[in-house]
Design a protein around this motif. Structure first.
Motif, PDB file in Angstrom:
ATOM      1  N   GLY A 152       0.759  -1.317   0.102  1.00  0.00           N
ATOM      2  CA  GLY A 152      -0.144  -0.200  -0.094  1.00  0.00           C
ATOM      3  C   GLY A 152       1.069   1.069   0.063  1.00  0.00           C
ATOM      4  O   GLY A 152       1.767   1.311  -0.737  1.00  0.00           O
ATOM      5  N   ILE A 153      -0.016   2.486   0.671  1.00  0.00           N
ATOM      6  CA  ILE A 153       1.405   3.776   0.358  1.00  0.00           C
ATOM      7  C   ILE A 153       1.922   3.653   1.469  1.00  0.00           C
ATOM      8  O   ILE A 153       0.876   3.481   2.745  1.00  0.00           O
ATOM      9  CB  ILE A 153       0.412   5.065   0.973  1.00  0.00           C
ATOM     10  CG1 ILE A 153      -1.325   4.877  -0.536  1.00  0.00           C
ATOM     11  CG2 ILE A 153       0.242   5.770   0.740  1.00  0.00           C
ATOM     12  CD1 ILE A 153      -1.575   6.077  -1.321  1.00  0.00           C
ATOM     13  N   PRO A 154       3.054   3.970   1.220  1.00  0.00           N
ATOM     14  CA  PRO A 154       4.196   4.376   2.630  1.00  0.00           C
ATOM     15  C   PRO A 154       3.689   5.199   3.415  1.00  0.00           C
ATOM     16  O   PRO A 154       3.546   6.434   2.586  1.00  0.00           O
ATOM     17  CB  PRO A 154       5.759   4.066   1.407  1.00  0.00           C
ATOM     18  CG  PRO A 154       5.227   4.657   1.153  1.00  0.00           C
ATOM     19  CD  PRO A 154       3.569   3.834   0.473  1.00  0.00           C
ATOM     20  N   MET A 155       4.661   5.664   4.807  1.00  0.00           N
ATOM     21  CA  MET A 155       4.290   6.472   6.063  1.00  0.00           C
ATOM     22  C   MET A 155       5.250   7.378   5.034  1.00  0.00           C
ATOM     23  O   MET A 155       6.385   6.965   5.204  1.00  0.00           O
ATOM     24  CB  MET A 155       3.223   6.564   6.394  1.00  0.00           C
ATOM     25  CG  MET A 155       2.813   5.747   7.770  1.00  0.00           C
ATOM     26  SD  MET A 155       2.363   5.870   9.270  1.00  0.00           S
ATOM     27  CE  MET A 155       3.600   4.361   9.338  1.00  0.00           C
ATOM     28  N   VAL A 156       5.086   8.659   4.536  1.00  0.00           N
ATOM     29  CA  VAL A 156       5.453   9.752   4.266  1.00  0.00           C
ATOM     30  C   VAL A 156       5.519  11.376   4.895  1.00  0.00           C
ATOM     31  O   VAL A 156       5.060  11.752   5.223  1.00  0.00           O
ATOM     32  CB  VAL A 156       6.077   9.986   2.620  1.00  0.00           C
ATOM     33  CG1 VAL A 156       7.003  11.124   2.355  1.00  0.00           C
ATOM     34  CG2 VAL A 156       7.055   8.768   1.938  1.00  0.00           C
ATOM     35  N   ASN A 157       7.015  11.153   5.642  1.00  0.00           N
ATOM     36  CA  ASN A 157       6.841  13.339   5.693  1.00  0.00           C
ATOM     37  C   ASN A 157       8.019  14.199   5.262  1.00  0.00           C
ATOM     38  O   ASN A 157       9.929  13.370   5.607  1.00  0.00           O
ATOM     39  CB  ASN A 157       7.274  13.099   7.560  1.00  0.00           C
ATOM     40  CG  ASN A 157       6.779  14.280   8.214  1.00  0.00           C
ATOM     41  OD1 ASN A 157       6.314  15.364   8.157  1.00  0.00           O
ATOM     42  ND2 ASN A 157       6.789  14.630   9.606  1.00  0.00           N
ATOM     43  N   SER A 158       7.662  14.260   4.687  1.00  0.00           N
ATOM     44  CA  SER A 158       8.900  14.954   3.359  1.00  0.00           C
ATOM     45  C   SER A 158       8.475  16.938   3.355  1.00  0.00           C
ATOM     46  O   SER A 158       7.754  17.509   3.791  1.00  0.00           O
ATOM     47  CB  SER A 158       9.035  14.700   2.454  1.00  0.00           C
ATOM     48  OG  SER A 158       7.747  14.718   1.994  1.00  0.00           O
ATOM     49  N   GLN A 159       9.631  16.745   3.167  1.00  0.00           N
ATOM     50  CA  GLN A 159       9.579  18.798   2.441  1.00  0.00           C
ATOM     51  C   GLN A 159      10.678  18.817   1.724  1.00  0.00           C
ATOM     52  O   GLN A 159      11.896  18.223   1.453  1.00  0.00           O
ATOM     53  CB  GLN A 159       9.827  19.964   4.060  1.00  0.00           C
ATOM     54  CG  GLN A 159      11.238  19.603   4.805  1.00  0.00           C
ATOM     55  CD  GLN A 159      10.981  20.517   5.490  1.00  0.00           C
ATOM     56  OE1 GLN A 159      11.663  21.760   5.166  1.00  0.00           O
ATOM     57  NE2 GLN A 159      11.466  19.996   6.699  1.00  0.00           N
ATOM     58  N   ALA A 160      10.668  19.747   0.907  1.00  0.00           N
ATOM     59  CA  ALA A 160      11.818  19.980  -0.239  1.00  0.00           C
ATOM     60  C   ALA A 160      11.638  21.379  -0.937  1.00  0.00           C
ATOM     61  O   ALA A 160      10.238  22.049  -0.720  1.00  0.00           O
ATOM     62  CB  ALA A 160      11.629  18.940  -1.559  1.00  0.00           C
ATOM     63  N   HIS A 161      12.423  22.341  -1.427  1.00  0.00           N
ATOM     64  CA  HIS A 161      12.885  23.967  -1.548  1.00  0.00           C
ATOM     65  C   HIS A 161      13.529  24.104  -3.170  1.00  0.00           C
ATOM     66  O   HIS A 161      14.429  22.813  -3.351  1.00  0.00           O
ATOM     67  CB  HIS A 161      13.375  24.576  -0.647  1.00  0.00           C
ATOM     68  CG  HIS A 161      12.283  24.485   0.491  1.00  0.00           C
ATOM     69  ND1 HIS A 161      11.497  25.516   1.111  1.00  0.00           N
ATOM     70  CD2 HIS A 161      12.144  23.869   1.914  1.00  0.00           C
ATOM     71  CE1 HIS A 161      11.112  25.341   1.877  1.00  0.00           C
ATOM     72  NE2 HIS A 161      11.546  23.919   2.895  1.00  0.00           N
ATOM     73  N   LEU A 162      12.965  23.994  -4.186  1.00  0.00           N
ATOM     74  CA  LEU A 162      13.731  25.409  -4.929  1.00  0.00           C
ATOM     75  C   LEU A 162      13.974  26.725  -4.730  1.00  0.00           C
ATOM     76  O   LEU A 162      13.008  27.483  -5.283  1.00  0.00           O
ATOM     77  CB  LEU A 162      13.342  24.665  -5.842  1.00  0.00           C
ATOM     78  CG  LEU A 162      13.728  24.696  -7.503  1.00  0.00           C
ATOM     79  CD1 LEU A 162      14.757  24.058  -8.047  1.00  0.00           C
ATOM     80  CD2 LEU A 162      12.616  24.614  -8.915  1.00  0.00           C
ATOM     81  N   VAL A 163      14.960  26.701  -5.454  1.00  0.00           N
ATOM     82  CA  VAL A 163      16.149  27.982  -4.811  1.00  0.00           C
ATOM     83  C   VAL A 163      16.015  28.395  -6.663  1.00  0.00           C
ATOM     84  O   VAL A 163      17.399  27.734  -6.783  1.00  0.00           O
ATOM     85  CB  VAL A 163      17.007  28.241  -3.995  1.00  0.00           C
ATOM     86  CG1 VAL A 163      17.114  29.301  -3.378  1.00  0.00           C
ATOM     87  CG2 VAL A 163      16.069  27.960  -2.433  1.00  0.00           C
ATOM     88  N   GLY A 164      16.161  29.441  -6.517  1.00  0.00           N
ATOM     89  CA  GLY A 164      17.228  30.227  -8.093  1.00  0.00           C
ATOM     90  C   GLY A 164      16.877  29.626  -9.198  1.00  0.00           C
ATOM     91  O   GLY A 164      17.202  29.965 -10.496  1.00  0.00           O
ATOM     92  N   LEU A 165      15.197  29.479  -9.333  1.00  0.00           N
ATOM     93  CA  LEU A 165      14.846  28.754 -10.912  1.00  0.00           C
ATOM     94  C   LEU A 165      14.376  29.957 -11.666  1.00  0.00           C
ATOM     95  O   LEU A 165      13.775  30.819 -11.392  1.00  0.00           O
ATOM     96  CB  LEU A 165      13.741  27.964 -10.724  1.00  0.00           C
ATOM     97  CG  LEU A 165      13.680  27.471 -11.727  1.00  0.00           C
ATOM     98  CD1 LEU A 165      14.402  26.627 -12.636  1.00  0.00           C
ATOM     99  CD2 LEU A 165      12.046  27.009 -11.888  1.00  0.00           C
ATOM    100  N   LYS A 166      14.944  30.385 -13.058  1.00  0.00           N
ATOM    101  CA  LYS A 166      14.754  31.020 -13.645  1.00  0.00           C
ATOM    102  C   LYS A 166      13.985  30.777 -14.758  1.00  0.00           C
ATOM    103  O   LYS A 166      14.172  30.055 -15.065  1.00  0.00           O
ATOM    104  CB  LYS A 166      15.848  31.872 -14.200  1.00  0.00           C
ATOM    105  CG  LYS A 166      16.729  32.190 -13.256  1.00  0.00           C
ATOM    106  CD  LYS A 166      16.420  33.427 -12.762  1.00  0.00           C
ATOM    107  CE  LYS A 166      17.874  34.340 -12.234  1.00  0.00           C
ATOM    108  NZ  LYS A 166      16.701  35.323 -10.840  1.00  0.00           N
ATOM    109  N   LEU A 167      13.088  32.137 -14.811  1.00  0.00           N
ATOM    110  CA  LEU A 167      11.949  31.616 -15.788  1.00  0.00           C
ATOM    111  C   LEU A 167      12.618  31.726 -17.185  1.00  0.00           C
ATOM    112  O   LEU A 167      11.646  30.885 -18.136  1.00  0.00           O
ATOM    113  CB  LEU A 167      10.820  33.245 -16.252  1.00  0.00           C
ATOM    114  CG  LEU A 167      10.103  33.011 -14.164  1.00  0.00           C
ATOM    115  CD1 LEU A 167       9.267  34.262 -14.849  1.00  0.00           C
ATOM    116  CD2 LEU A 167       9.645  31.402 -14.322  1.00  0.00           C
TER     117      LEU A 167
END
Length: 401
Positions: A332-347
Motif C-alpha cells: 500500500g501507500i507508505p507513510m511519508v513526512n517530507s519537505q522540499a525546496h527549489l531556489v533560484g529557478l529562472k523563468l
C-alpha cells in the motif's frame, strides 16, 4: 588456464570469450553422500564480446547453432518408428546438496556491439567482481538456495547513444556496489548493508519528430523479434497466464547512496524552442529502508536528495533539496513526512512555456518553491508556497480522506 573461444565467421577478430583461469578446490567428493562440499571456486579475468551483425544474428547463438547436429546427422527418417520407452521409470537418483565455502569472480568484462542504421553501437562494462561466502544449494527433492553474504562491484558501465542523437552517452556509471548480509532462513528479513551508485550520468533526448533515443534503441534491439499480425488480419492475441502470487522476502537496506550527474533531458517538441534540463551534483542517501515487511514497529527511514539545476547561458545555478522520513515500502501507500525546496529557478530556463505576457504580468524573472507533505494510507496533508520575485503566492493547507 588460457581458454579462448574465437568468433564465428563474419564477425570481428576480437575473441568471443577469453578466460585467464578457473580453479575448483575440494577436500574430496563423495557423490553418494547427501552433501557435496566445494571449498573454493575462483574465476580470474573473463572477457565476453557479444556481437550482432547486419542480419541481426548474435555471434553466441550463431556459434551454438554450428555445434548442434544437422537433420542429416543420425537417423531422422520419419517413416522409422520412434524408440520404445522403458517400461519402468528405473531407479531414483538422489542428487546431493552442494555447499560452496567461497566463490570469487574477478575482473569480468562484457561488451555488446551491434549495427544500428548501419552505424556501430556499443554497450558494456569494464569490470565486475563478485564474492560469495557459504553458498548452500539443496537438491531437487527440497529445492532451495541459502542466500549467503554477497559482495558485487561493477565498474565502467557505458551505453552509447543510437545514431542521430549526438556523441554523449545514453547511460554511464562509474561504479555500482552492493553488499549483503546472510539470511539465516527463508522468509527472514534480508539485510542489504550497502547499495552504492557512483558517477551516474544519462542523456535523454526527444527529437522534433517526437521520437526519443530510448525508443530508437528499443526498436533497434528488440522490436524486430516481435510477432507481426497476418496481412489484413487482427493483431495476434496472446493468452496471458495469471501470475502466481508469491510472498516477497522482507528486505532491509542499511544504506543506499547515489552520486552522479549530469543527467540531462532535451525536448524539441513541447515548445517552439528546444527545452533542456540538466541536473548535476546529484546526491541521494537513504538509511534503514524496510521493504515488503508487515511489521509496524520499524523506525522510518531518513532520506535526502540534493541536486543542482544547470540553467542555460549565463543564468546562475538553481538548487534543490529534499528531506523525508519514509515508512516501510511494498504494502500500500507508505507513510511519508517530507519537505522540499527549489531556489533560484529562472523563468528563462522554461523558455516559451512561460509567455512574455505572463512574465510581465508577474513582474518576475524567477521563482523559489517550497513543499511540505505528510502522507499515509488515510490522508494527505499538503502545504506549498511559491514566492515569485517579490510576489508571494501560498496554497492553503489541504487534507483529503
Amino acid at each position: 588456464h588460457g581458454l579462448t573461444v574465437d568468433q564465428p565467421p563474419g564477425y570481428s577478430e576480437t575473441p568471443l570469450l577469453s578466460m585467464n583461469s578457473l580453479k575448483l578446490a575440494s577436500q574430496g567428493m563423495d557423490l553418494a553422500a547427501t552433501e557435496v562440499t566445494v571449498s573454493d571456486v575462483t574465476l580470474d579475468t573473463l572477457n565476453v564480446s557479444l556481437e550482432r551483425n547486419a542480419e541481426q544474428e548474435i555471434n553466441l547463438l550463431k556459434l551454438a547453432e554450428s555445434w548442434l547436429p544437422t537433420s542429416d546427422e543420425g537417423n531422422n527418417d520419419p517413416s522409422m518408428p520412434a524408440p520404445a520407452l522403458p517400461a519402468s521409470p528405473g531407479p531414483v537418483v538422489n542428487i546431493p546438496a552442494v555447499v560452496v565455502d567461497n566463490i570469487e569472480l574477478k575482473s569480468i568484462s562484457a561488451q555488446l556491439q551491434a549495427s544500428i542504421e548501419d552505424q556501430p553501437w556499443r554497450a558494456g562494462f569494464d569490470g565486475l567482481d563478485v564474492r560469495v561466502k557459504g553458498l548452500y544449494v539443496r537438491g531437487p527433492a527440497q529445492p532451495a538456495i541459502s542466500l549467503a553474504p554477497i559482495a558485487l562491484d561493477l565498474k565502467g558501465l557505458a551505453v552509447d547513444q543510437p545514431p542521430g542523437f549526438g556523441n554523449s552517452r545514453l547511460v554511464g556509471l562509474e561504479q555500482f556496489t552492493i553488499i549483503s548480509g546472510k539470511s539465516e532462513r527463508p522468509g527472514t528479513e534480508r539485510v542489504i548493508k550497502q547499495v552504492l551508485l557512483q558517477g551516474l550520468t544519462s542523456s535523454v533526448i526527444m527529437r522534433a519528430d517526437g521520437v526519443t533515443n530510448l525508443q530508437v534503441l528499443k526498436e533497434a534491439l528488440f522490436d524486430k523479434d516481435e510477432k507481426t499480425p497476418p496481412l489484413g488480419g487482427d493483431p495476434i492475441a496472446e493468452e496471458e497466464e495469471p501470475s502466481p502470487v508469491t510472498d516477497l522476502q522482507p528486505i532491509l537496506f542499511d544504506e543506499i547512496v547515489v552520486d552522479g550527474g549530469p543527467i540531462t533531458y532535451r525536448d524539441e517538441v513541447f515548445a517552439e524552442e528546444p527545452i533542456e534540463a540538466s541536473l548535476d551534483a546529484i546526491h541521494m542517501e537513504v538509511k534503514g529502508l524496510h521493504l515488503f515487511t508487515d511489521r509496524k514497529d520499524v523506525e522510518p527511514a531518513p532520506a535526502s536528495l540534493t541536486f543542482e539545476l544547470v540553467q542555460p547561458g549565463a543564468l546562475p545555478t538553481a538548487y534543490f533539496g529534499a528531506l523525508a522520513d519514509v515508512g516501510p515500502v511494498g504494502d500500500g501507500i507508505p507513510m511519508v513526512n517530507s519537505q522540499a525546496h527549489l531556489v533560484g529557478l529562472k523563468l528563462d530556463t522554461l523558455g516559451t512555456l512561460v509567455p512574455k505576457a505572463t512574465r510581465s504580468a508577474l513582474g518576475a524573472t524567477g521563482l523559489d518553491a517550497g513543499l511540505a507533505m505528510a502522507m499515509d494510507a488515510d490522508s494527505i496533508n499538503l502545504n506549498a508556497s511559491v514566492p515569485v520575485s517579490y510576489t508571494h503566492l501560498r496554497a492553503h493547507e489541504t487534507t483529503s480522506h
